[in-house]
Design a protein around this motif. Structure first.
Motif, PDB file in Angstrom:
ATOM      1  N   ALA A 185      24.949  28.814  26.294  1.00  0.00           N
ATOM      2  CA  ALA A 185      24.306  28.715  24.920  1.00  0.00           C
ATOM      3  C   ALA A 185      25.701  29.328  24.004  1.00  0.00           C
ATOM      4  O   ALA A 185      25.956  28.919  22.887  1.00  0.00           O
ATOM      5  N   ASP A 186      26.423  30.513  24.438  1.00  0.00           N
ATOM      6  CA  ASP A 186      27.100  31.056  23.638  1.00  0.00           C
ATOM      7  C   ASP A 186      28.622  30.459  23.724  1.00  0.00           C
ATOM      8  O   ASP A 186      29.436  30.634  22.812  1.00  0.00           O
ATOM      9  N   THR A 187      29.091  30.050  24.869  1.00  0.00           N
ATOM     10  CA  THR A 187      30.607  29.515  25.175  1.00  0.00           C
ATOM     11  C   THR A 187      30.654  28.269  25.632  1.00  0.00           C
ATOM     12  O   THR A 187      31.679  27.911  25.840  1.00  0.00           O
ATOM     13  N   HIS A 188      29.558  27.796  26.260  1.00  0.00           N
ATOM     14  CA  HIS A 188      29.502  26.322  26.739  1.00  0.00           C
ATOM     15  C   HIS A 188      30.316  25.984  28.047  1.00  0.00           C
ATOM     16  O   HIS A 188      30.696  25.146  28.612  1.00  0.00           O
ATOM     17  N   GLU A 189      30.500  27.445  28.695  1.00  0.00           N
ATOM     18  CA  GLU A 189      30.851  27.185  30.087  1.00  0.00           C
ATOM     19  C   GLU A 189      30.260  28.690  30.740  1.00  0.00           C
ATOM     20  O   GLU A 189      29.850  29.578  30.118  1.00  0.00           O
ATOM     21  N   VAL A 190      30.518  28.513  32.127  1.00  0.00           N
ATOM     22  CA  VAL A 190      29.975  29.647  32.897  1.00  0.00           C
ATOM     23  C   VAL A 190      31.054  30.475  33.334  1.00  0.00           C
ATOM     24  O   VAL A 190      31.971  29.976  33.695  1.00  0.00           O
ATOM     25  N   MET A 191      30.845  31.847  33.651  1.00  0.00           N
ATOM     26  CA  MET A 191      31.881  32.677  34.377  1.00  0.00           C
ATOM     27  C   MET A 191      31.285  33.641  35.413  1.00  0.00           C
ATOM     28  O   MET A 191      32.212  33.824  36.225  1.00  0.00           O
ATOM     29  N   TRP A 192      30.064  33.497  35.692  1.00  0.00           N
ATOM     30  CA  TRP A 192      29.615  34.544  36.852  1.00  0.00           C
ATOM     31  C   TRP A 192      29.199  33.471  37.826  1.00  0.00           C
ATOM     32  O   TRP A 192      28.453  32.525  37.620  1.00  0.00           O
ATOM     33  N   ASP A 193      29.038  33.989  39.044  1.00  0.00           N
ATOM     34  CA  ASP A 193      28.509  33.325  40.311  1.00  0.00           C
ATOM     35  C   ASP A 193      27.853  34.518  41.192  1.00  0.00           C
ATOM     36  O   ASP A 193      28.127  35.697  40.827  1.00  0.00           O
ATOM     37  N   ARG A 194      27.240  33.838  41.994  1.00  0.00           N
ATOM     38  CA  ARG A 194      26.385  34.957  42.991  1.00  0.00           C
ATOM     39  C   ARG A 194      27.368  36.002  43.604  1.00  0.00           C
ATOM     40  O   ARG A 194      27.005  37.306  43.671  1.00  0.00           O
ATOM     41  N   ALA A 195      28.461  35.374  43.864  1.00  0.00           N
ATOM     42  CA  ALA A 195      29.357  36.402  44.699  1.00  0.00           C
ATOM     43  C   ALA A 195      29.883  37.605  43.891  1.00  0.00           C
ATOM     44  O   ALA A 195      30.016  38.699  44.230  1.00  0.00           O
ATOM     45  N   ASP A 196      29.999  37.355  42.672  1.00  0.00           N
ATOM     46  CA  ASP A 196      30.139  38.483  41.766  1.00  0.00           C
ATOM     47  C   ASP A 196      29.131  39.272  41.596  1.00  0.00           C
ATOM     48  O   ASP A 196      29.780  40.531  41.659  1.00  0.00           O
ATOM     49  N   LEU A 197      28.208  39.235  41.486  1.00  0.00           N
ATOM     50  CA  LEU A 197      26.989  39.843  41.367  1.00  0.00           C
ATOM     51  C   LEU A 197      26.911  40.768  42.808  1.00  0.00           C
ATOM     52  O   LEU A 197      26.760  41.894  42.528  1.00  0.00           O
ATOM     53  N   VAL A 198      26.715  40.056  43.746  1.00  0.00           N
ATOM     54  CA  VAL A 198      26.682  40.502  45.156  1.00  0.00           C
ATOM     55  C   VAL A 198      28.140  41.766  45.242  1.00  0.00           C
ATOM     56  O   VAL A 198      27.768  42.951  45.764  1.00  0.00           O
ATOM     57  N   ALA A 199      29.186  41.342  44.894  1.00  0.00           N
ATOM     58  CA  ALA A 199      30.244  42.266  44.935  1.00  0.00           C
ATOM     59  C   ALA A 199      30.142  43.480  44.075  1.00  0.00           C
ATOM     60  O   ALA A 199      30.187  44.659  44.604  1.00  0.00           O
ATOM     61  N   ASP A 200      29.683  43.279  42.929  1.00  0.00           N
ATOM     62  CA  ASP A 200      29.532  44.303  41.996  1.00  0.00           C
ATOM     63  C   ASP A 200      28.412  45.273  42.342  1.00  0.00           C
ATOM     64  O   ASP A 200      28.752  46.814  42.238  1.00  0.00           O
ATOM     65  N   THR A 201      27.439  44.776  43.180  1.00  0.00           N
ATOM     66  CA  THR A 201      26.147  45.812  43.526  1.00  0.00           C
ATOM     67  C   THR A 201      26.404  46.284  45.175  1.00  0.00           C
ATOM     68  O   THR A 201      25.724  46.863  45.567  1.00  0.00           O
ATOM     69  N   SER A 202      27.765  46.022  45.402  1.00  0.00           N
ATOM     70  CA  SER A 202      28.255  46.610  46.601  1.00  0.00           C
ATOM     71  C   SER A 202      29.176  47.758  46.681  1.00  0.00           C
ATOM     72  O   SER A 202      29.594  48.114  47.588  1.00  0.00           O
ATOM     73  N   THR A 203      29.593  47.806  45.541  1.00  0.00           N
ATOM     74  CA  THR A 203      30.772  49.015  45.292  1.00  0.00           C
ATOM     75  C   THR A 203      30.245  50.384  45.482  1.00  0.00           C
ATOM     76  O   THR A 203      28.764  50.684  45.533  1.00  0.00           O
ATOM     77  N   GLU A 204      31.108  51.298  45.867  1.00  0.00           N
ATOM     78  CA  GLU A 204      30.871  52.692  46.145  1.00  0.00           C
ATOM     79  C   GLU A 204      30.188  53.151  44.958  1.00  0.00           C
ATOM     80  O   GLU A 204      30.587  53.266  43.867  1.00  0.00           O
TER      81      GLU A 204
END
Length: 297
Positions: free
Chosen positions: A30-49
């Motif tokens: 809706a905002d930029t007409h393209e996507v930047m995130w995928d599942r692996a991004d969020l899995v990685a972020d929520t696995s950080t120390e």
């Protein structure tokens, strides 16, 4: 602050990730007409120390539908989105207040959010809440020519996929290079591994290292983002700069993207690094700009 009647909140869980990513992608389309995130991004972020899975992310729901989310990455980074259908009802303000309270509870000196400069209403909301601009980031892109130039490393330098014996040295090289940036918090080994070597779908050729003999002197972490190669990390040791290693690593990324049938390659950098001119010299152009907004707590 109360949310509209019928909206509920709760900590997110791993089983929510796909729904959250779908909501984020709806926002980005809706905002930029393209996507930047995928599942692996969020899995990685929520696995950080240091990430607290029961407290450092939250969802806003209408029944079972995700309409907003917030993510707090220690020590101060915040990500938040509100679905277009739920905007104008105070959800963004609620998430902002949640993130500030989470930062205080974690003992942070401030909280920061990166906002696309085209989302002027979001920037205005943060500014009105006392946030100030800290630095600028750019998304750069290169549209591939009919045949990208082959990577040519300087004499004595080899480029190859990371090996097990390279992993510690590669982490140390990246950490030393990134620590030169002003106000950049250090990264632990477990966080580094979660974001690279242990990222969902990782294969050794996703991390290309430049080696001088048995010394790792540069590297690029490449993510296959379905329609492009995303250069997630790029660094060269201070002792080996201005020799063409970064250019060769970038050409490796462009060649891979072209070989996989993609018509462009992208990356991001910010005003702290001084690297913008390097990327422009190899033919990349600024596609979007972002402001890092910060609030001192």
């Amino acid at each position: 602050m109360r949310l509209p009647h019928g909206f509920t909140t709760r900590p997110l869980a791993r089983e929510d990730i796909d729904a959250v990513i779908a909501m984020i992608n709806a926002c980005e389309l809706a905002d930029t007409h393209e996507v930047m995130w995928d599942r692996a991004d969020l899995v990685a972020d929520t696995s950080t120390e240091g990430f607290h899975r029961d407290r450092d992310w939250v969802g806003v729901f209408d029944r079972e539908r995700v309409l907003g989310w917030g993510l707090y990455i220690h020590p101060r980074r915040v990500w938040a989105d509100v679905h277009p259908a739920a905007r104008g009802h105070g959800v963004g303000t609620w998430l902002r207040l949640w993130s500030e309270e989470r930062g205080r509870a974690r003992g942070a000196d401030r909280v920061t959010q990166v906002v696309d400069d085209e989302l002027v209403d979001v920037g205005a909301m943060l500014r009105d809440a006392g946030y100030t601009a800290r630095h600028i980031s750019w998304l750069l892109r290169i549209d591939h020519p009919p045949q990208p130039a082959a990577p040519v490393p300087p004499p004595g330098i080899d480029l190859r996929p990371v090996r097990a014996e390279d992993e510690e040295a590669a982490m140390e090289m990246f950490e030393a290079a990134f620590s030169e940036f002003a106000d950049r918090p250090p990264s632990s080994e477990s966080t580094w591994r979660a974001m690279t070597l242990e990222r969902e779908g990782f294969t050794p050729d996703d991390l290309i290292v430049a080696v001088d003999g048995d010394q790792v002197v540069g590297g690029a972490f490449l993510i296959d983002a379905d329609d492009e190669i995303w250069v997630d990390k790029l660094a060269v040791a201070a002792t080996h700069r201005h020799r063409g290693i970064a250019r060769a690593l970038l050409h490796t990324a462009f060649a891979r993207s072209f070989a996989r049938g993609y018509d462009h390659t992208s990356l991001s950098t910010d005003s702290r690094t001084g690297a913008l001119s390097l990327y422009e010299r190899v033919g990349m152009r600024v596609a979007r700009s972002y402001t890092n907004w910060g609030l001192d707590l």
